[in-house]
Design a protein around this motif. Sequence first.
Motif, PDB file in Angstrom:
ATOM      1  N   ARG B 237       0.807  -1.224   0.000  1.00 22.27           N
ATOM      2  CA  ARG B 237       0.000   0.000   0.000  1.00 22.27           C
ATOM      3  C   ARG B 237       0.838   1.271   0.000  1.00 22.27           C
ATOM      4  NH1 ARG B 237      -4.481  -2.106   3.369  1.00 22.27           N
ATOM      5  NH2 ARG B 237      -6.166  -2.567   1.920  1.00 22.27           N
ATOM      6  N   PRO B 238       1.881   1.317   0.821  1.00 21.70           N
ATOM      7  CA  PRO B 238       2.655   2.565   0.814  1.00 21.70           C
ATOM      8  C   PRO B 238       3.309   2.851  -0.534  1.00 21.70           C
ATOM      9  CG  PRO B 238       3.403   1.070   2.546  1.00 21.70           C
ATOM     10  CD  PRO B 238       2.391   0.338   1.763  1.00 21.70           C
ATOM     11  N   LEU B 239       3.429   1.814  -1.342  1.00 22.53           N
ATOM     12  CA  LEU B 239       4.110   2.046  -2.606  1.00 22.53           C
ATOM     13  C   LEU B 239       3.191   2.657  -3.654  1.00 22.53           C
ATOM     14  CD1 LEU B 239       6.194  -1.198  -2.838  1.00 22.53           C
ATOM     15  CD2 LEU B 239       6.877   1.041  -2.029  1.00 22.53           C
ATOM     16  N   LEU B 240       1.927   2.626  -3.358  1.00 27.61           N
ATOM     17  CA  LEU B 240       1.002   3.205  -4.331  1.00 27.61           C
ATOM     18  C   LEU B 240       0.882   4.700  -4.086  1.00 27.61           C
ATOM     19  CD1 LEU B 240      -1.741   0.479  -4.359  1.00 27.61           C
ATOM     20  CD2 LEU B 240      -0.085   0.964  -6.119  1.00 27.61           C
ATOM     21  N   ASN B 241       1.921   5.377  -4.390  1.00 28.20           N
ATOM     22  CA  ASN B 241       1.922   6.797  -4.034  1.00 28.20           C
ATOM     23  C   ASN B 241       2.308   7.690  -5.194  1.00 28.20           C
ATOM     24  OD1 ASN B 241       4.500   6.130  -4.351  1.00 28.20           O
ATOM     25  ND2 ASN B 241       5.122   6.458  -2.236  1.00 28.20           N
ATOM     26  N   ASP B 242       2.353   7.121  -6.367  1.00 29.36           N
ATOM     27  CA  ASP B 242       2.722   7.947  -7.502  1.00 29.36           C
ATOM     28  C   ASP B 242       1.471   8.644  -8.032  1.00 29.36           C
ATOM     29  OD1 ASP B 242       3.639   9.068  -9.800  1.00 29.36           O
ATOM     30  OD2 ASP B 242       4.976   7.407 -10.281  1.00 29.36           O
ATOM     31  N   LYS B 243       1.260   9.819  -7.503  1.00 28.56           N
ATOM     32  CA  LYS B 243       0.031  10.536  -7.851  1.00 28.56           C
ATOM     33  C   LYS B 243      -0.014  10.857  -9.341  1.00 28.56           C
ATOM     34  CE  LYS B 243      -1.941  10.987  -3.824  1.00 28.56           C
ATOM     35  NZ  LYS B 243      -1.773   9.567  -3.516  1.00 28.56           N
ATOM     36  N   ARG B 244       1.146  11.032  -9.890  1.00 24.50           N
ATOM     37  CA  ARG B 244       1.183  11.428 -11.296  1.00 24.50           C
ATOM     38  C   ARG B 244       0.649  10.300 -12.173  1.00 24.50           C
ATOM     39  NH1 ARG B 244       5.232  11.623 -15.282  1.00 24.50           N
ATOM     40  NH2 ARG B 244       6.621  10.425 -13.949  1.00 24.50           N
ATOM     41  N   LEU B 245       1.166   9.109 -11.929  1.00 29.38           N
ATOM     42  CA  LEU B 245       0.715   7.961 -12.704  1.00 29.38           C
ATOM     43  C   LEU B 245      -0.755   7.683 -12.452  1.00 29.38           C
ATOM     44  CD1 LEU B 245       3.459   5.216 -12.669  1.00 29.38           C
ATOM     45  CD2 LEU B 245       2.446   6.396 -14.597  1.00 29.38           C
ATOM     46  N   PRO B 485      12.226  10.093 -10.966  1.00 28.98           N
ATOM     47  CA  PRO B 485      12.035   8.711 -10.572  1.00 28.98           C
ATOM     48  C   PRO B 485      10.954   8.680  -9.507  1.00 28.98           C
ATOM     49  CG  PRO B 485      14.019   9.594  -9.626  1.00 28.98           C
ATOM     50  CD  PRO B 485      13.472  10.657 -10.500  1.00 28.98           C
ATOM     51  N   SER B 486      10.056   7.811  -9.692  1.00 33.71           N
ATOM     52  CA  SER B 486       9.029   7.754  -8.666  1.00 33.71           C
ATOM     53  C   SER B 486       9.622   7.096  -7.443  1.00 33.71           C
ATOM     54  CB  SER B 486       7.839   6.949  -9.162  1.00 33.71           C
ATOM     55  OG  SER B 486       8.166   5.597  -9.074  1.00 33.71           O
ATOM     56  N   VAL B 487       8.948   7.200  -6.388  1.00 31.67           N
ATOM     57  CA  VAL B 487       9.548   6.761  -5.146  1.00 31.67           C
ATOM     58  C   VAL B 487       9.825   5.279  -5.165  1.00 31.67           C
ATOM     59  CG1 VAL B 487       9.115   6.467  -2.726  1.00 31.67           C
ATOM     60  CG2 VAL B 487       8.585   8.600  -3.818  1.00 31.67           C
ATOM     61  N   TYR B 488       8.915   4.576  -5.757  1.00 27.55           N
ATOM     62  CA  TYR B 488       9.145   3.146  -5.755  1.00 27.55           C
ATOM     63  C   TYR B 488      10.425   2.809  -6.458  1.00 27.55           C
ATOM     64  CZ  TYR B 488       9.088  -1.678  -6.854  1.00 27.55           C
ATOM     65  OH  TYR B 488       9.463  -2.965  -6.987  1.00 27.55           O
ATOM     66  N   GLU B 489      10.644   3.449  -7.505  1.00 31.75           N
ATOM     67  CA  GLU B 489      11.821   3.132  -8.282  1.00 31.75           C
ATOM     68  C   GLU B 489      13.087   3.345  -7.469  1.00 31.75           C
ATOM     69  OE1 GLU B 489      12.453   3.531 -12.981  1.00 31.75           O
ATOM     70  OE2 GLU B 489      11.499   5.120 -11.864  1.00 31.75           O
ATOM     71  N   SER B 490      13.097   4.453  -6.812  1.00 35.02           N
ATOM     72  CA  SER B 490      14.292   4.717  -6.025  1.00 35.02           C
ATOM     73  C   SER B 490      14.411   3.703  -4.906  1.00 35.02           C
ATOM     74  CB  SER B 490      14.240   6.133  -5.472  1.00 35.02           C
ATOM     75  OG  SER B 490      13.133   6.223  -4.612  1.00 35.02           O
ATOM     76  N   THR B 514      16.974  13.723  -5.018  1.00 32.37           N
ATOM     77  CA  THR B 514      16.197  14.402  -6.050  1.00 32.37           C
ATOM     78  C   THR B 514      14.745  14.023  -5.946  1.00 32.37           C
ATOM     79  OG1 THR B 514      18.090  14.089  -7.424  1.00 32.37           O
ATOM     80  CG2 THR B 514      16.084  14.832  -8.475  1.00 32.37           C
ATOM     81  N   SER B 515      14.558  12.723  -5.847  1.00 37.06           N
ATOM     82  CA  SER B 515      13.174  12.278  -5.849  1.00 37.06           C
ATOM     83  C   SER B 515      12.472  12.741  -4.598  1.00 37.06           C
ATOM     84  CB  SER B 515      13.115  10.765  -5.971  1.00 37.06           C
ATOM     85  OG  SER B 515      13.553  10.182  -4.775  1.00 37.06           O
ATOM     86  N   SER B 516      13.187  12.736  -3.516  1.00 33.43           N
ATOM     87  CA  SER B 516      12.522  13.147  -2.293  1.00 33.43           C
ATOM     88  C   SER B 516      12.170  14.626  -2.367  1.00 33.43           C
ATOM     89  CB  SER B 516      13.411  12.877  -1.093  1.00 33.43           C
ATOM     90  OG  SER B 516      14.552  13.678  -1.152  1.00 33.43           O
ATOM     91  N   LEU B 517      13.062  15.350  -2.935  1.00 31.20           N
ATOM     92  CA  LEU B 517      12.763  16.763  -3.113  1.00 31.20           C
ATOM     93  C   LEU B 517      11.511  16.920  -3.947  1.00 31.20           C
ATOM     94  CD1 LEU B 517      15.915  18.874  -3.825  1.00 31.20           C
ATOM     95  CD2 LEU B 517      13.978  19.417  -2.381  1.00 31.20           C
ATOM     96  N   GLU B 518      11.517  16.154  -4.998  1.00 28.79           N
ATOM     97  CA  GLU B 518      10.366  16.210  -5.879  1.00 28.79           C
ATOM     98  C   GLU B 518       9.089  15.917  -5.122  1.00 28.79           C
ATOM     99  OE1 GLU B 518       9.682  17.100  -8.855  1.00 28.79           O
ATOM    100  OE2 GLU B 518      11.705  17.873  -8.627  1.00 28.79           O
ATOM    101  N   GLN B 519       9.174  14.823  -4.371  1.00 27.01           N
ATOM    102  CA  GLN B 519       7.963  14.378  -3.715  1.00 27.01           C
ATOM    103  C   GLN B 519       7.494  15.371  -2.690  1.00 27.01           C
ATOM    104  OE1 GLN B 519       6.031  11.827  -4.242  1.00 27.01           O
ATOM    105  NE2 GLN B 519       7.173  11.203  -6.035  1.00 27.01           N
ATOM    106  N   THR B 520       8.410  15.871  -1.951  1.00 30.32           N
ATOM    107  CA  THR B 520       7.973  16.836  -0.954  1.00 30.32           C
ATOM    108  C   THR B 520       7.317  18.013  -1.617  1.00 30.32           C
ATOM    109  OG1 THR B 520      10.268  17.423  -0.966  1.00 30.32           O
ATOM    110  CG2 THR B 520       9.393  16.487   1.073  1.00 30.32           C
TER     111      THR B 520
END
Lengths: 447, 880
Positions: B237-245, B485-490, B514-520
């Motif tokens: 469940r936590p991995l389903l967090n790519d809002k963009r996709l 990169p989405s979080v899962y990927e990283s 980078t990704s964390s920056l993005e996500q935040t």
Amino acid sequence: MSVLQRLWTSSSKDKQKSDKQLIPDVEDPADGQPYNPYTEILILQHHKDIVRLILPIDDFRCATAGDDSKVVIWDIQDGCSLHVLSGHDHPITCMIIHGEIILTASSDKTIRVWDIFNGQCLHILKEHCSSVKSLVSIPESTLFVSGGRDICLWNENGQLLKTLQRTDTEEDICIMISINHNRIVTAADKQLVVFSVTPVDDDEDKDVNSEMSLIKSLPPHREVIHSLIKVSKSCFASGSIDGMIVLWTAHNLLPAKYFNTITNYQGADKLYPYSIQCMFCLQEQYLFAAIGSGFGIFDVSASKDGLICRKISAHFSKILNIGMTRDGSYMLTSSEDGSIRLWGKPPSSDPEINEKLNNSNIPMEKFTRLSSEELKRLNGENCIEPELLGEFIAHSGAVQTFVDYDKEGIVSCGADGLVIVWKNSELQKVKRNRMVAGILSNHDGIV
Amino acid sequence: MFGEYAQVASYFGQNEAVEGDGNMSYPPSYLLPTFNAANPWSNEHNSKHGTHGDFIIIAEFSEIEGPKPLLTIPSDGGHGFDHNAFSVKIMAVDHQTSTTGFSISEDTQVILTDSGEFEVCAFVHHFALYDHEARGFVRPFCMAYVTKEERKLVNFYEEFSSQFRKVAQFFKYGNRMCFVKDLERHSKDLEYTKGVLIGRFNKPMPEQGCTEEAIYKDLQHIQSSLAEIRDILVILRPLLNDKRLESRFHTLESRAWRESNKKDKLDSLSLQEQWFTERGDQPASKYGSFNDAPDNPLHLFEKIHAYSPKLVEMKKKKKFDRTLRSLHELCSWGAKEGMKKMRLIYEHFKREAMILELEREETSLLDPPTSVLSCGQCITHNFLSGLSLRPADCPALSFPADLLQRWSSIDTLEGSFGSFKSVVSESSLTSAQSNDSFMLASEGFCDDDTLFSQPSDVEKSSPSVVRTDSNLSGSSSMTESDTMPSVYESCSNSPIKTPDKTMNDDITLDNVETSSLEQTSDIPEDNSVITTESEITITTCNSESQNTSESDSKLTDSSVDSIPDRGQMINSSVDSIPDTGQMINGVYIDPPSSDKNILRQYSEPDDTTDTTPSSEGTRLTRKPRGGIYTVGDLLFNLRYDSPGIGVLQVLNKYNNIQHIIYSILTGRLVLVVGQAKHEMEVIKLVTALSLFLPNHRRKHHAVVEWSSKPFRLTDLPRIKIAGVCRTEKRSIESVVKKYCSIIDVDKKVIIAPTYQGTLIHSIISKKKCFKIDADFIAFTHCWFMEIAAKAFIFYHSFCLGSTNIISHHSSVACHKQQYCNSVKGFITKLGIHEGDSPIIEYFAEIIKLLQIDQTSLPIDEGFKVSPVTLSYQSCQMFRC
């Protein structure tokens, strides 16, 4: 019917032929126009109708106005249209600059006051009850005068200070100039009338006290006056379509001299081939006049008739504007035939003379490549003959007028609704080199 | 298909009795031996043309049938190629780590070179999808780009890697959403069954013959299944967090809803692609169509049908007789997107390696865009190539955004240098520089222009910030910098890895940052950001991980727990880039833009027509950038209307054409005039001649093939070559006639200024050497490069140098003379014939105008007018 028609047409053709024998042919510019420096143009499109007026604002801006009742302010360096002043709903007849405002007069019976910098309409003056045809600002004051059926005095806030009614039999005032002593000369049809404006200085409500009154009606021309210019502090000149140019003294308002008096002035088919369309004066001495499809230069100070140059057929049809550019290096004529022609002397083969004349500050010397002494010796018998150096063709209708911007080029406008800036491509190339070098030197990528 | 022998045997065993009736009944086709065609690449003809036959194959390791091919792109890809055998080959990599429970497996990428049987090379990407019906819930898949050209795979490894990674991401994300949904449903079933069983347990019914023991056993079984599902859900469940996709899938689905409501007859939304199995022939293939049952995998988001739980058969064994679900059923919209992406990948890479390399090399010439010289829609030279015009990022300078669209690999190659530069220039130097660079600006503008004060400014500078982060590390053969990169990927690429990974995905801290920056910045409230550091530190103190105690699961669990640490982490990463971090946070918090990829927002502004929030696909399409093709690209897909088609024919048919080419090369308008009956001939001439048109970008419409409107003066600044229909009325304004060169097709004459140079002759004289247009076009572009090199020197030494200091002569005639003389002197030194000097001058002038045009201040009202040079040179008439 057809026989008659044929007879009539053939006879008129014969007549034309006989006319042509008298008039020398219009010459064509030399192949390749090697001495024409204006080789780059900017085509400015916005107007939808004939563009009649160009008003220079500063070294890089100009305003154009015309029959589409809009005024456009352009940056002539790169051709940007900076502002479009729309509001009039009839053609604009006159446009002047008055301090930091632009005044436009229109056939819609109004005068509008515009801000030069942001193009906002500041005031709309509606007191005229007929179309307004001319405007003139009174030097060293905040006042300006407008003319049409009536003549009105205004201050720059758009307050009407004085109206002088004119009789119904008189034609509308078409041209006005201001001369010394706060006097205004107006031209209406054949008639010249002088008015005087008395601004009251150092008074709290000076504008209210400002007065305008008729001083004198001058003896009329034979035909309609098309050109009225100030020659010097002491005199002004008027030209009418019969070819007559009258020089008037400013002080006592008397005719001082007559130039170009032509007896049979109407010509074939009443085309007025000698009509004076436009005049300008160089060094307060040399009067350049567009005469029909040719031009003439008169020395005002000369004792005799003063004609020092006469070109009978410079264009294929009437010249609408005549002017100087580049401090007298060239003379320009624009015509109904759609072209602007460049007149002057090609650089002589002797570089020393070139150098000397190029460094001269006297425009007439530059133009004629003669020294002042030589110029004085000119008279009716030995004329100067400027050569056709180039022809600017881009307008597809009559070129109404043009304005000289010295190094930035020439701005012309025409019946095709286009405004064209004519530039010297070499100068522009050098300018662009500098701009690019400037752009690059500001980047850290260049070591 | 090794696993099928037993099935074949059992099939025939079962059907022995039936066989007797004489009906020819065949086993299902997946049990039939495949026809083995000869290796398509073994014959000489094909091996010459390496591009012929590149394809993408997707294979799966079926638990029933063993390795089997699923589909190819294009559908006839590798025609005659033994897909089965090849699938065995590429699936023969045991990339699965042996696990005792549920785990998140990683993807692997590998290049396989087969020198024996197939003589091909393949880039293979292995990934695993989840299926609650499958053994261990895992279904291994792989996709492979198969080509003859090894060089292509090696040289473009990074692109392949990152592109396939994106595809896999689509698949996996969609799959995960489906899987989670399935599991939830299944657990509901179990709960329901449990309830029923407990009811039975309480009041046993002897007639059913169920012993308490059996029920108890069942209950126990249910209990353990539920626990297992719970564990899996905790991981997933936590991995389903790519809002963009997700939003992208959601758009697809809502669009599908709209479509299905509109026309319910046509079922155009079926997921089914072409398969190797014969399932496509069965009516059951409707499975996966949108209008299907409510538990359709396509209904990812809609919740109109309440789920009614079913009774679960507890004595169920693994059933190997039923077919497993297809890729599309597993991944829902993810498969749709993935396939779309894959097709784009194929379209891009199917070209010859040579062309791809040419394109890559020349693409670097597109930067900076202001100094690109192009001829015939092709990039010829960049007069300031490789120079960083970074201060150009200040708001006054607007670049055509599409010119900045570049390949990720190029980013990496230049990255470390460029990013360093960008950091320096943007954070510390910009204020100073921006003031400098406003030489044209009014004073007021300068003062008002505070750093990063305007939104446009921020948007421009932020991508380079991102790039900075990912590239400073110097790692990254996986260029993730261009797509976040989405979080899962990283997470899956985290350093905790099994040693046998062939993939070189050592994403280092910076990438994750980078990704964390993005996500935040994207979703500030979403706390599931994982950073590598926190994972490493927390794994040991993780308590919740149960029987599925794999390092990977710990890792993910930990990520859920370690919110405070992560916060710190984010903070620190933000702190490390003080200016820019704040900036990003400040800007991208706003939700509408959060779903979008920042870089893409910047680089592809014209994608707004596409309803998908960001279409990565466009990165791979070959639309010309900034209206310019690269030579390789143009030559690869010459079309009937590409500039220069038919040029040989024209050169051979018409004499004196050099005068016309000279006119084109000096910016003089060329009109091809002909009656309506000669339209084809005129169009042919225009197309052929447009090869020579400098600064010709596709979108500029400088070429008009055929026009029946009279040609007017106002067309002069815009149009350079035009075909004009001769009508009874005047077809060319008399004014224009003075300033144009004319080819009269009817009268067979050319009216143009005389050409007296030598350059053009050197190309025309070669016309007999070439048989086909493409060769001649390629040659012409080389020739252009030579001229451009001369123009380059002229531009740098003469135009930018000090040679043009010209005194302010009062006489314009003297000035003109002086300028022309100094140009002439310089050009002669370059070894250029005097007659060719206008060409060189014009080339330099183009660049100057471009630069001035694109660096000047944008003005609200009006637009600049491009100057037209009028040549009063007298024209001559030539027979042609």
